[in-house]
Write a protein that holds these residues in place. Sequence first.
Motif, PDB file in Angstrom:
ATOM      1  N   ARG A 206       0.834  -1.207   0.000  1.00  0.00           N
ATOM      2  CA  ARG A 206       0.000   0.000   0.000  1.00  0.00           C
ATOM      3  C   ARG A 206       0.867   1.255   0.000  1.00  0.00           C
ATOM      4  O   ARG A 206       1.910   1.299   0.660  1.00  0.00           O
ATOM      5  CB  ARG A 206      -0.901   0.000   1.236  1.00  0.00           C
ATOM      6  N   THR A 207       0.427   2.273  -0.708  1.00  0.00           N
ATOM      7  CA  THR A 207       1.160   3.545  -0.739  1.00  0.00           C
ATOM      8  C   THR A 207       0.241   4.668  -0.256  1.00  0.00           C
ATOM      9  O   THR A 207      -0.980   4.511  -0.224  1.00  0.00           O
ATOM     10  CB  THR A 207       1.669   3.865  -2.162  1.00  0.00           C
ATOM     11  N   VAL A 208       0.845   5.777   0.101  1.00  0.00           N
ATOM     12  CA  VAL A 208       0.066   6.897   0.634  1.00  0.00           C
ATOM     13  C   VAL A 208      -0.782   7.538  -0.464  1.00  0.00           C
ATOM     14  O   VAL A 208      -0.436   7.474  -1.643  1.00  0.00           O
ATOM     15  CB  VAL A 208       0.975   7.958   1.304  1.00  0.00           C
ATOM     16  N   SER A 209      -1.869   8.173  -0.063  1.00  0.00           N
ATOM     17  CA  SER A 209      -2.764   8.804  -1.033  1.00  0.00           C
ATOM     18  C   SER A 209      -2.267  10.212  -1.358  1.00  0.00           C
ATOM     19  O   SER A 209      -1.548  10.817  -0.564  1.00  0.00           O
ATOM     20  CB  SER A 209      -4.173   8.905  -0.448  1.00  0.00           C
ATOM     21  N   PRO A 210      -2.646  10.745  -2.511  1.00  0.00           N
ATOM     22  CA  PRO A 210      -2.277  12.127  -2.845  1.00  0.00           C
ATOM     23  C   PRO A 210      -2.742  13.116  -1.772  1.00  0.00           C
ATOM     24  O   PRO A 210      -2.074  14.107  -1.500  1.00  0.00           O
ATOM     25  CB  PRO A 210      -3.008  12.376  -4.172  1.00  0.00           C
ATOM     26  N   GLU A 211      -3.860  12.804  -1.125  1.00  0.00           N
ATOM     27  CA  GLU A 211      -4.419  13.716  -0.105  1.00  0.00           C
ATOM     28  C   GLU A 211      -3.503  13.847   1.114  1.00  0.00           C
ATOM     29  O   GLU A 211      -3.541  14.847   1.825  1.00  0.00           O
ATOM     30  CB  GLU A 211      -5.801  13.217   0.376  1.00  0.00           C
ATOM     31  N   SER A 212      -2.690  12.797   1.369  1.00  0.00           N
ATOM     32  CA  SER A 212      -1.874  12.830   2.588  1.00  0.00           C
ATOM     33  C   SER A 212      -0.716  13.840   2.498  1.00  0.00           C
ATOM     34  O   SER A 212      -0.124  14.179   3.523  1.00  0.00           O
ATOM     35  CB  SER A 212      -1.341  11.442   2.916  1.00  0.00           C
ATOM     36  N   PHE A 213      -0.432  14.327   1.291  1.00  0.00           N
ATOM     37  CA  PHE A 213       0.712  15.245   1.164  1.00  0.00           C
ATOM     38  C   PHE A 213       0.496  16.566   1.897  1.00  0.00           C
ATOM     39  O   PHE A 213       1.458  17.189   2.333  1.00  0.00           O
ATOM     40  CB  PHE A 213       1.053  15.486  -0.317  1.00  0.00           C
ATOM     41  N   GLN A 214      -0.748  16.995   2.031  1.00  0.00           N
ATOM     42  CA  GLN A 214      -1.018  18.254   2.757  1.00  0.00           C
ATOM     43  C   GLN A 214      -0.426  18.187   4.167  1.00  0.00           C
ATOM     44  O   GLN A 214       0.224  19.128   4.627  1.00  0.00           O
ATOM     45  CB  GLN A 214      -2.535  18.495   2.837  1.00  0.00           C
ATOM     46  N   SER A 215      -0.639  17.053   4.813  1.00  0.00           N
ATOM     47  CA  SER A 215      -0.156  16.884   6.178  1.00  0.00           C
ATOM     48  C   SER A 215       1.385  16.854   6.222  1.00  0.00           C
ATOM     49  O   SER A 215       2.006  17.366   7.157  1.00  0.00           O
ATOM     50  CB  SER A 215      -0.780  15.602   6.728  1.00  0.00           C
ATOM     51  N   TYR A 216       2.005  16.269   5.193  1.00  0.00           N
ATOM     52  CA  TYR A 216       3.480  16.232   5.138  1.00  0.00           C
ATOM     53  C   TYR A 216       4.030  17.646   4.908  1.00  0.00           C
ATOM     54  O   TYR A 216       5.043  18.033   5.484  1.00  0.00           O
ATOM     55  CB  TYR A 216       3.978  15.286   4.031  1.00  0.00           C
ATOM     56  N   VAL A 217       3.332  18.394   4.062  1.00  0.00           N
ATOM     57  CA  VAL A 217       3.760  19.770   3.799  1.00  0.00           C
ATOM     58  C   VAL A 217       3.626  20.597   5.076  1.00  0.00           C
ATOM     59  O   VAL A 217       4.525  21.369   5.426  1.00  0.00           O
ATOM     60  CB  VAL A 217       2.944  20.376   2.636  1.00  0.00           C
TER      61      VAL A 217
END
Length: 281
Positions: free
Chosen positions: A197-208
């Motif tokens: 499984r890989t992270v969703s595009p939506e999760s990048f907001q939290s990483y940013v």
Amino acid sequence: MIDLHTHSNFSDGTDTPTLLLNKAMANGLTTIALTDHDTVAGWQEAMDHLRPGLALVLGSEISCQTSDGISVHMLGLLFDQENEALMNAMEQTRENRIGRMHKIVARLNKAGYEITIGEVEAQLSDGATLGRPHLADAMIAKGYMKSREEVFAQLLHNDSPFYVSHYSPTPEVAIALIKQAGGVAVIAHAMSSLRGRTVSPESFQSYVDAGLDGIEVYHRDHTLENRELLSAIADQFDLAKTGSSDYHGNGKLNQLAEFHTDPAEFEKLESRANARRVIRR
Ligand code: AMP
Ligand code: ZN
Ligand code: FE
Ligand code: FE
């Protein structure tokens, strides 16, 4: 050419840092990052053997796990190795990898594979981070299979019944630790479908929000579609886009510099560290 993700035998690569740097020069690289899993143990040898003509970016590939159990690799580059919080987190991960390996070996034994923890450790260089590739090497040494690829495909992949995770920080915590240590955080092969499984595009907001600086867009495990998507996310958040080989010596097919980073993107990344830490002789 700039290659920002490589491994030595201080984790699961097969080349010493010295050989890695020599090969980097022979392959026309101008900048190379050493990013062994969860350790900085190879930094000293790399610094000692650096020669004029090659710039060295010291880093580490930090194993992370999301709260819902997805494995993520975060490249930390250009951080201060004196930072205790980051060094302690890496040490905790390395220690946990040992207990985790015992569990994987026990599961293999139960399934009839005769392999001991000692045989796995015999594949590990002094002071290196223990990982599944060393177990794969031990299985190969015993004649069970022929290559790391084969062992991973048959037995050790992330969705296998033999897979055991180990303690690791969340991506957000890892990013925060890297940033506190003055470095830059680049998420590695985020959409590699080979890794379960890989992270969703939506999760990048939290990483940013946590301080992410860059995305490894160009990597052999990304399809063209993956690259386009990641590139769009990088544009959206004004992140640096990197390309890299994820070289592991003979441990993987990946060849040094097979993907590389645009100098302007590297400059953008480097400018986000809290000090100039690229090493040149
Ligand atoms: P671990 O760090 O113990 O979870 O093992 C994961 C590491 O195994 C990755 O960082 C890769 O370097 C390596 N790996 C994963 N899949 C393969 C494969 N198919 N062939 C060789 N090495 C692999
Ligand atoms: Zn690896
Ligand atoms: Fe990785
Ligand atoms: Fe890697």
